[in-house]
Design a protein around this motif. Sequence first.
Motif, PDB file in Angstrom:
ATOM      1  N   GLY A 163      52.393  11.570  50.172  1.00  0.00           N
ATOM      2  CA  GLY A 163      53.334  11.869  48.872  1.00  0.00           C
ATOM      3  C   GLY A 163      53.880  13.148  49.158  1.00  0.00           C
ATOM      4  N   GLU A 164      53.435  14.353  49.605  1.00  0.00           N
ATOM      5  CA  GLU A 164      54.051  15.742  49.831  1.00  0.00           C
ATOM      6  C   GLU A 164      55.088  15.297  50.900  1.00  0.00           C
ATOM      7  N   LEU A 165      54.632  14.668  51.917  1.00  0.00           N
ATOM      8  CA  LEU A 165      55.698  14.650  53.145  1.00  0.00           C
ATOM      9  C   LEU A 165      56.648  13.817  52.664  1.00  0.00           C
ATOM     10  N   HIS A 166      56.431  12.660  52.071  1.00  0.00           N
ATOM     11  CA  HIS A 166      57.717  11.802  51.628  1.00  0.00           C
ATOM     12  C   HIS A 166      58.707  12.892  50.637  1.00  0.00           C
ATOM     13  N   LEU A 167      57.953  13.206  49.677  1.00  0.00           N
ATOM     14  CA  LEU A 167      58.925  14.215  48.857  1.00  0.00           C
ATOM     15  C   LEU A 167      60.016  15.084  49.335  1.00  0.00           C
ATOM     16  N   LEU A 168      59.038  15.887  50.364  1.00  0.00           N
ATOM     17  CA  LEU A 168      59.990  17.008  50.862  1.00  0.00           C
ATOM     18  C   LEU A 168      60.985  16.265  51.993  1.00  0.00           C
ATOM     19  N   THR A 169      60.562  15.204  52.604  1.00  0.00           N
ATOM     20  CA  THR A 169      61.531  14.664  53.759  1.00  0.00           C
ATOM     21  C   THR A 169      62.607  14.113  53.057  1.00  0.00           C
ATOM     22  N   ALA A 170      62.439  13.339  51.825  1.00  0.00           N
ATOM     23  CA  ALA A 170      63.664  12.755  51.028  1.00  0.00           C
ATOM     24  C   ALA A 170      64.374  13.909  50.571  1.00  0.00           C
ATOM     25  N   LEU A 171      64.077  14.995  50.157  1.00  0.00           N
ATOM     26  CA  LEU A 171      64.668  16.190  49.502  1.00  0.00           C
ATOM     27  C   LEU A 171      65.650  16.629  50.611  1.00  0.00           C
ATOM     28  N   ALA A 172      64.998  16.763  52.002  1.00  0.00           N
ATOM     29  CA  ALA A 172      65.782  17.342  53.166  1.00  0.00           C
ATOM     30  C   ALA A 172      66.867  16.469  53.463  1.00  0.00           C
TER      31      ALA A 172
ATOM     32  N   LEU B  56      56.793  11.107  42.083  1.00  0.00           N
ATOM     33  CA  LEU B  56      56.191  12.284  42.875  1.00  0.00           C
ATOM     34  C   LEU B  56      56.685  13.575  42.207  1.00  0.00           C
ATOM     35  N   ALA B  57      57.996  13.457  42.057  1.00  0.00           N
ATOM     36  CA  ALA B  57      58.535  14.734  41.727  1.00  0.00           C
ATOM     37  C   ALA B  57      58.053  15.373  40.358  1.00  0.00           C
ATOM     38  N   ARG B  58      57.891  14.090  39.293  1.00  0.00           N
ATOM     39  CA  ARG B  58      57.351  14.378  37.964  1.00  0.00           C
ATOM     40  C   ARG B  58      55.975  14.950  38.061  1.00  0.00           C
ATOM     41  N   ARG B  59      54.975  14.328  38.950  1.00  0.00           N
ATOM     42  CA  ARG B  59      53.548  14.476  39.066  1.00  0.00           C
ATOM     43  C   ARG B  59      53.244  15.809  39.887  1.00  0.00           C
ATOM     44  N   TRP B  60      54.236  16.228  40.642  1.00  0.00           N
ATOM     45  CA  TRP B  60      53.802  17.443  41.425  1.00  0.00           C
ATOM     46  C   TRP B  60      55.134  18.319  41.231  1.00  0.00           C
ATOM     47  N   PRO B  61      55.589  19.028  40.048  1.00  0.00           N
ATOM     48  CA  PRO B  61      56.398  19.899  39.761  1.00  0.00           C
ATOM     49  C   PRO B  61      56.282  21.157  40.798  1.00  0.00           C
ATOM     50  N   GLU B  62      55.241  21.736  40.813  1.00  0.00           N
ATOM     51  CA  GLU B  62      55.038  22.979  41.593  1.00  0.00           C
ATOM     52  C   GLU B  62      55.229  22.409  43.079  1.00  0.00           C
ATOM     53  N   HIS B  63      55.004  21.275  43.735  1.00  0.00           N
ATOM     54  CA  HIS B  63      55.462  20.974  45.134  1.00  0.00           C
ATOM     55  C   HIS B  63      56.805  21.106  45.105  1.00  0.00           C
ATOM     56  N   LEU B  64      57.529  20.591  44.166  1.00  0.00           N
ATOM     57  CA  LEU B  64      59.126  20.445  44.024  1.00  0.00           C
ATOM     58  C   LEU B  64      59.547  22.012  44.172  1.00  0.00           C
ATOM     59  N   ARG B  65      58.869  22.704  43.246  1.00  0.00           N
ATOM     60  CA  ARG B  65      59.503  23.972  43.278  1.00  0.00           C
ATOM     61  C   ARG B  65      59.206  24.802  44.614  1.00  0.00           C
ATOM     62  N   ALA B  66      58.057  24.465  45.265  1.00  0.00           N
ATOM     63  CA  ALA B  66      57.893  25.230  46.569  1.00  0.00           C
ATOM     64  C   ALA B  66      58.759  24.610  47.654  1.00  0.00           C
ATOM     65  N   PHE B  67      58.982  23.379  47.747  1.00  0.00           N
ATOM     66  CA  PHE B  67      60.016  22.748  48.744  1.00  0.00           C
ATOM     67  C   PHE B  67      61.269  23.376  48.633  1.00  0.00           C
ATOM     68  N   LEU B  68      61.923  23.520  47.157  1.00  0.00           N
ATOM     69  CA  LEU B  68      63.390  24.174  47.172  1.00  0.00           C
ATOM     70  C   LEU B  68      63.257  25.529  47.308  1.00  0.00           C
ATOM     71  N   ARG B  69      62.236  26.102  47.205  1.00  0.00           N
ATOM     72  CA  ARG B  69      61.804  27.739  47.382  1.00  0.00           C
ATOM     73  C   ARG B  69      61.896  28.179  48.802  1.00  0.00           C
ATOM     74  N   ASP B  70      61.068  27.399  49.464  1.00  0.00           N
ATOM     75  CA  ASP B  70      60.455  27.769  50.954  1.00  0.00           C
ATOM     76  C   ASP B  70      61.583  27.017  51.947  1.00  0.00           C
ATOM     77  N   GLY B  71      62.136  25.853  51.527  1.00  0.00           N
ATOM     78  CA  GLY B  71      62.956  24.945  52.477  1.00  0.00           C
ATOM     79  C   GLY B  71      61.880  23.848  53.278  1.00  0.00           C
ATOM     80  N   PRO B  72      62.427  22.868  53.601  1.00  0.00           N
ATOM     81  CA  PRO B  72      61.541  21.772  54.341  1.00  0.00           C
ATOM     82  C   PRO B  72      60.925  22.247  55.659  1.00  0.00           C
ATOM     83  N   ASP B  73      61.630  22.912  56.512  1.00  0.00           N
ATOM     84  CA  ASP B  73      60.749  23.365  57.700  1.00  0.00           C
ATOM     85  C   ASP B  73      59.412  23.936  57.493  1.00  0.00           C
ATOM     86  N   VAL B  74      59.518  24.955  56.582  1.00  0.00           N
ATOM     87  CA  VAL B  74      58.230  25.572  56.292  1.00  0.00           C
ATOM     88  C   VAL B  74      57.182  24.871  55.740  1.00  0.00           C
TER      89      VAL B  74
END
Length: 348
Positions: free
Chosen positions: A56-65, A10-28
């Motif tokens: 997939g987005e939900l799983h990625l951000l939840t795992a990061l948090a 998921l992280a390799r497939r959607w690097p833009e989502h990964l950057r957004a999660f790290l920039r904005d934080g998981p709650d947002v």
Amino acid sequence: FAASPYLFGLARRWPEHLRAFLRDGPDVRLVEVLVRTEAMIGGADEMKGPLRRLKGELHLLTALADLGGVWDLDQVTGALSRFADASARAALRAVAHDQRERGKLISAPDDPRGPIPGLFGLAMGKHGADELNYSSDIDISLFWVPEVLTAVLDDSVEPQRFVDRIAHAFSTLMQDRTGDGYVFRVDLRLRPDPSSTPPVVAVPFALTYYEGVGQNWERAAFIKARAMLGDENEGRAFLQALTPFIWRRSLDYPAILDIQSIKRQIHVHKTGEGLEAAGANLKLGRGGIREIEFFAQTQQLILGGRDSNLRTPRTVDALAALRDAGHVDAEVCAELTAAYVELRELEH
């Protein structure tokens, strides 16, 4: 992510989502994912891909948090459960849309009673208690109110066949595997006598069943039940009608003995298997997750009929309520709670 090919992919497939999660934080980002899910319109074919990508987005951000220590266990399971709610509601809107397009369903799309008035779903188990983990399926019990549903169907439509088709289409949309994976596996078996009843049960039959031959393990299952899907007002009224069944003010000795065997009864009902598990098993093993959950639930069934403060769906809250009522020592409550949280985190 090295130990999880799924998350790494998921992280390799959607690097833009990964950057957004790290920039904005998981709650947002969680709010943004839920808003997009709740805003989805169209039929099942239109929603199939987007729903899976949102999962997939939900799983990625939840795992990061989770792995980053930003969220605790309640926040992790709460995020997964909130998305399960939102995706299930989107799926029901989609299959209702398709039936409306075919002329079978004549209610308005924005009917305040829900996508299909008279049809409702109860979130059961960990879903109902907002305790889902990453790999959980979702247990949903579907019911319909004859006098309400019949009024919103075309005259040529047979109601039971209609709701059974809805259940099939709903489950297919949620759990069919595609190139984007699946949303959630759906289990519809927590209903009256699942071996001989249709996937969606009429409310009058269900009430007669539970009041007449309902089992203690079914009472335990309803501790965590929550009106979540479809005509939620009808769902809440149904649960209210079941209150005397779930929360009995008095129990005879055989009933208490039966309650003590609930763990095995529910496991066999769900899996068709016994409780023997090879090696260490966080969920089913001795002192595992399920033993703590069913300790709390059996105490609730025995004592909750006379004390409404014990009628809470979440395991940790139930342990605290039992402690506050003097039924569990504070030290035991603390030990069980700490063990439960640690085991659930290891499970993830």
